[in-house]
Write a protein that holds these residues in place. Structure first.
Motif, short mmCIF file in Angstrom:
data_model
loop_
_atom_site.label_atom_id
_atom_site.label_comp_id
_atom_site.label_asym_id
_atom_site.label_seq_id
_atom_site.Cartn_x
_atom_site.Cartn_y
_atom_site.Cartn_z
N UNK A 1 -51.39 0.39 60.87
CA UNK A 1 -52.04 0.08 62.02
C UNK A 1 -52.05 1.01 62.97
N UNK A 2 -50.75 1.86 63.48
CA UNK A 2 -50.95 2.99 64.45
C UNK A 2 -50.19 4.15 63.80
N UNK A 3 -50.45 5.29 64.10
CA UNK A 3 -49.86 6.37 63.75
C UNK A 3 -48.54 6.49 64.52
N UNK A 4 -47.20 6.74 63.79
CA UNK A 4 -46.20 6.84 64.31
C UNK A 4 -45.89 8.30 64.56
N UNK A 5 -45.46 8.81 65.75
CA UNK A 5 -45.20 10.00 66.09
C UNK A 5 -43.78 10.48 66.25
N UNK A 6 -43.32 11.70 65.91
CA UNK A 6 -41.99 12.07 65.99
C UNK A 6 -41.29 11.49 67.42
N UNK A 7 -40.17 10.80 67.21
CA UNK A 7 -39.59 10.19 68.36
C UNK A 7 -39.81 8.77 68.72
N UNK A 8 -40.92 8.45 68.09
CA UNK A 8 -41.03 6.94 68.12
C UNK A 8 -39.95 6.05 67.77
N UNK A 9 -39.81 4.89 68.18
CA UNK A 9 -38.71 3.88 67.90
C UNK A 9 -39.18 2.88 67.52
N UNK B 1 -32.33 12.38 74.89
CA UNK B 1 -32.10 12.40 73.47
C UNK B 1 -33.23 11.46 72.80
N UNK B 2 -33.78 10.64 73.62
CA UNK B 2 -34.91 9.55 72.94
C UNK B 2 -36.19 9.90 74.04
N UNK B 3 -37.08 10.26 73.37
CA UNK B 3 -38.38 10.73 74.25
C UNK B 3 -39.35 10.00 73.34
N UNK B 4 -39.65 8.70 72.92
CA UNK B 4 -40.41 8.16 72.22
C UNK B 4 -41.89 8.07 72.99
N UNK B 5 -42.89 8.02 72.18
CA UNK B 5 -44.32 7.86 72.81
C UNK B 5 -44.53 6.45 72.95
N UNK B 6 -43.78 5.55 72.09
CA UNK B 6 -44.00 3.99 72.05
C UNK B 6 -42.79 3.61 71.35
N UNK B 7 -42.40 2.16 71.56
CA UNK B 7 -41.52 1.57 71.01
C UNK B 7 -42.05 0.45 70.46
N UNK B 8 -42.04 0.35 69.16
CA UNK B 8 -42.52 -0.79 68.28
C UNK B 8 -41.59 -1.82 67.98
#
Length: 202
Positions: free
Chosen positions: A160-168, A1-8
């Motif tokens: 600061x950074x581009x947030x992408x779909x699925x990022x948390x 269910x969770x597939x982020x490119x990054x967690x901020x």
């Protein structure tokens, strides 16, 4: 269910936590990154690494991003949010102190439990958040005590950074952080979302 490119993740984002630590309220969000390899889901095992002797829980509200977000204003931030979930910013506290910065202490595999679901129809400005270890309440606060609210965080980070779909975005922890031991069950419960449960193993 969770597939982020990054967690901020956000440090020191609750007024009551800052008061507990006798620390000054920050002028802007203090951000750091956790890798996607740290993510586990509800019911999966938090692994206690051999490199640490001081594993801590940090119950948090998680924001899940819906669409690409870059330089988003605060008023438009809600349109970039798919929903909210429970998060646990697991931390090797002794390594955090040793390094003086947070990457190693926050980035081990299994150090970012998320779940049990993603909910959109809630008020992120007023949600009870509770962390329990083996059934005993260790943290209890409300998201209304956040220093920077969820929309301010999305806007700030997207500048600061581009947030992408699925990022948390893990929005910071209330007071009461403390230790976990092998065999413990840690629960992060947020009003309107549910309860994230994970055990600690080796």
């Amino acid at each position: 269910m969770f597939h982020p490119t990054k967690i901020v993740a956000i440090g020191l984002n609750y007024h009551d936590h800052a008061k507990e630590l006798n620390m000054q309220i920050p002028d802007y969000p203090l951000i750091f990154l956790k890798p996607p390899t740290a993510v586990i889901e509800n019911g999966e095992l938090i692994i206690y690494p051999s490199q640490t002797r001081e594993l801590h829980y940090e119950g948090e509200l998680g924001i899940v991003i819906k669409e690409r977000a870059h330089n988003i204003g605060i008023k438009d931030a809600r349109h970039c949010i798919a929903g909210y979930t429970c998060a646990n910013d697991v931390t090797a506290r002794d390594l955090q102190r040793m390094d003086g910065q947070w990457t190693r202490a926050k980035s081990f595999d299994t150090f970012c439990p998320l779940g049990p679901t993603i909910v959109s129809d809630v008020d992120p400005m007023n949600m009870e958040i509770t962390t329990r270890v083996n059934g005993a309440v260790k943290q209890h606060s409300n998201t209304k005590n956040m220093i920077f609210n969820v929309f301010e965080l999305v806007a700030f980070i997207s500048s600061i950074m581009t947030l992408l779909p699925g990022d948390v975005i893990s929005t910071g922890t209330p007071p009461g952080v403390g230790p976990l031991h092998v065999g413990d069950e840690v629960e992060v419960e947020i009003q309107g979302i549910g309860t994230l449960k994970n055990r600690v193993g080796v």
